[in-house]
Design an enzyme around this catalytic site. Structure first.
Site, short mmCIF file in Angstrom:
data_model
loop_
_atom_site.label_atom_id
_atom_site.label_comp_id
_atom_site.label_asym_id
_atom_site.label_seq_id
_atom_site.Cartn_x
_atom_site.Cartn_y
_atom_site.Cartn_z
N LYS A 1 11.51 -9.49 58.91
CA LYS A 1 10.72 -8.65 58.01
C LYS A 1 11.24 -8.59 56.57
CE LYS A 1 7.35 -7.28 60.46
NZ LYS A 1 6.93 -8.69 60.52
N TYR B 1 12.82 -16.98 70.97
CA TYR B 1 13.79 -15.88 70.97
C TYR B 1 14.34 -15.78 72.39
CZ TYR B 1 11.98 -14.16 66.45
OH TYR B 1 11.63 -14.04 65.13
N PRO C 1 17.70 -9.39 60.91
CA PRO C 1 16.74 -10.49 60.81
C PRO C 1 15.86 -10.70 62.06
CG PRO C 1 18.96 -11.35 61.10
CD PRO C 1 19.10 -9.88 60.93
N HIS D 1 2.32 -21.14 62.58
CA HIS D 1 2.52 -20.91 64.01
C HIS D 1 1.54 -19.87 64.55
CE1 HIS D 1 7.02 -22.32 63.97
NE2 HIS D 1 6.17 -23.27 63.65
N TYR E 1 4.64 -8.18 64.16
CA TYR E 1 5.31 -9.42 63.78
C TYR E 1 4.50 -10.17 62.72
CZ TYR E 1 8.29 -13.55 64.49
OH TYR E 1 9.17 -14.60 64.32
C1 PHB Z 1 14.45 -18.25 60.30
O1 PHB Z 1 13.72 -19.24 60.48
O2 PHB Z 1 15.41 -18.28 59.53
C2 PHB Z 1 14.17 -16.98 61.04
C3 PHB Z 1 12.98 -16.86 61.75
C4 PHB Z 1 12.71 -15.70 62.46
C5 PHB Z 1 13.64 -14.67 62.48
C6 PHB Z 1 14.83 -14.80 61.77
C7 PHB Z 1 15.10 -15.95 61.05
O3 PHB Z 1 13.40 -13.56 63.21
#
Ligand code: PHB
Length: 388
Positions: free
Chosen positions: A294, A200, A290, A72, A382
């Site tokens: 990280k 998000y 999460p 990505h 990130y």
């Molecule tokens: C996930 O794909 O499980 C995932 C991706 C990004 C995050 C948390 C979980 O910030």
């Protein structure tokens, strides 16, 4: 049994450490209380920083990753009925990889066993001894028989609920923590993700995240109360809530819900990450909520630092890197903590009211998704701060 480094825990930290040590000509044995099938099946967060993917590729465990990971350029942040793109690749020239932690574990187990490495699964009653200056030992039961590994060092890679951290005398370490008043209800679904990259969402009803595991498999999360019972949520309720919180920025296709569960949210750091000949790495030493994705990345960073320190010790007797392990690792850990906490506080609802903080959060999200300087800062953290 005798080895140079005894490793407790066959998660990403323990397995990667064993792999890196093997490449440096250092022996290790990994012990794990779960079964191989369990380790390879447990769905966990799946976002990999650029350098972690590169490290797997450079050290010969990137073949399936190269084929199957989704790469990505950035992420979307949705709020107020609008989705804004933060393009890491354009901003800082880096990309991120979606590849579930269980795939990393599967690849590392196969590689270690293929290279003649020793991993003992389904061990019981593990305890660690004499790491305070003496000759460390790991005791456990395996196949019904009492066993002991004598080693030069122990690596505690056994997660937040493991036995290594609490084996250190209480006076020799302290934990710093922050507990959040919410959790994530996570589902794995048979449905296409609403976007090619992650979304998000900040919404009046709470946070939501739209991630994926493939073109027809989504990994979706919604903010819920911390002790929420996942079974309280019907599939129709979950889809309804996801759709509301997506706020109409993309159409959402529904599908079968394959798995669901609630993850509590917590920030935690142990200091120091070493005691005598015991070195903690990954979740055994620190956990993050999460939101910043990280967890696995910090675990791999720890063992990169630790494997180099062991290498210096065995090649030239140099002790400086081992002495510095905790300080070096914690420097990165706290930056990861800062970023995870910041993403978490910015994107979640903290009360049912629209109050001062809600308005401030919206202003912050508007700024962070509108200013090139702010987007660059988010992108740097990130996609992964530099390792060297
Ligand atoms: C996930 O794909 O499980 C995932 C991706 C990004 C995050 C948390 C979980 O910030």
């Amino acid at each position: 049994m005798r080895t140079q480094v005894g490793i407790v825990g066959a998660g990403p930290a323990g397995l990667m450490l064993s792999h890196l040590l093997h490449l440096a000509g250092i022996d290790s044995i990994v012990i794990e209380n779960r079964s191989r099938a369990y380790c390879e099946a447990r769905v966990r967060a799946g976002l990999m920083e650029n350098w972690v993917a590169q490290l797997l590729i450079d050290t010969g465990v990137g073949e399936r990753l190269n084929r199957e990971a989704m790469v990505h350029d950035g992420i979307y942040v949705a709020f107020g009925g609008e989705a804004r793109h933060i393009d890491f690749h354009k901003l800082i020239g880096k990309r991120v990889y979606i590849y579930d932690q269980k795939e990393v574990v599967t690849d590392l187990i196969a590689k270690r066993l293929g290279d003649g490495g020793q991993i003992l699964f389904e061990v019981e009653d593990t305890s660690i001894h004499d790491f305070d200056g003496g000759r460390p030992k790991i005791r456990f039961r395996h196949g019904g028989a009492a066993q002991e590994i004598e080693c030069d060092f122990i690596a505690g890679c056994d997660g937040f609920h493991g036995i290594c951290r609490p084996s250190i005398p209480a006076s020799a370490w302290r934990g710093y923590d922050r507990v959040y008043p919410f959790g994530w209800l996570g589902v794995l679904t048979e449905s296409p993700p609403p976007e090619d990259e992650l979304i998000y969402c900040f919404h009046e009803r709470g946070f939501a995240l739209f991630s994926m595991r493939g073109p027809q498999v989504s990994r979706l999360y919604i903010q819920v109360p911390p002790e929420e019972d996942a079974d309280k949520w019907s599939d129709a309720q979950i889809w309804g809530e996801l759709e509301t919180r997506l706020g109409g920025v993309r159409p959402l296709k529904r599908g079968k819900i394959l798995q669901k569960g609630v993850t509590p949210m917590r920030s935690y750091v142990t200091e120091p990450m070493q005691h005598g000949r015991l070195f903690l790495a990954g979740d055994a030493a620190h956990i993050v909520p999460p939101t910043g994705a990280k967890g696995m990345n910090l675990a791999i960073a720890d063992v990169r630092v630790l494997s180099r320190a062991f290498e210096a010790h065995y090649k030239s007797g140099g002790e400086a890197l081992l002495k510095d392990y905790s300080r070096t690792a914690l420097n990165r850990v706290w930056k990861g903590q800062r970023f995870s906490w910041w993403m978490t506080q910015m994107l979640h609802r903290h009360s049912d009211e629209i109050d001062f903080d809600t308005k401030r959060q919206i202003a912050e999200i508007d700024y962070v998704t509108g200013s090139v300087a702010a987007m660059t800062s988010l992108a740097e953290n990130y996609a992964g701060l530099p390792m060297e």
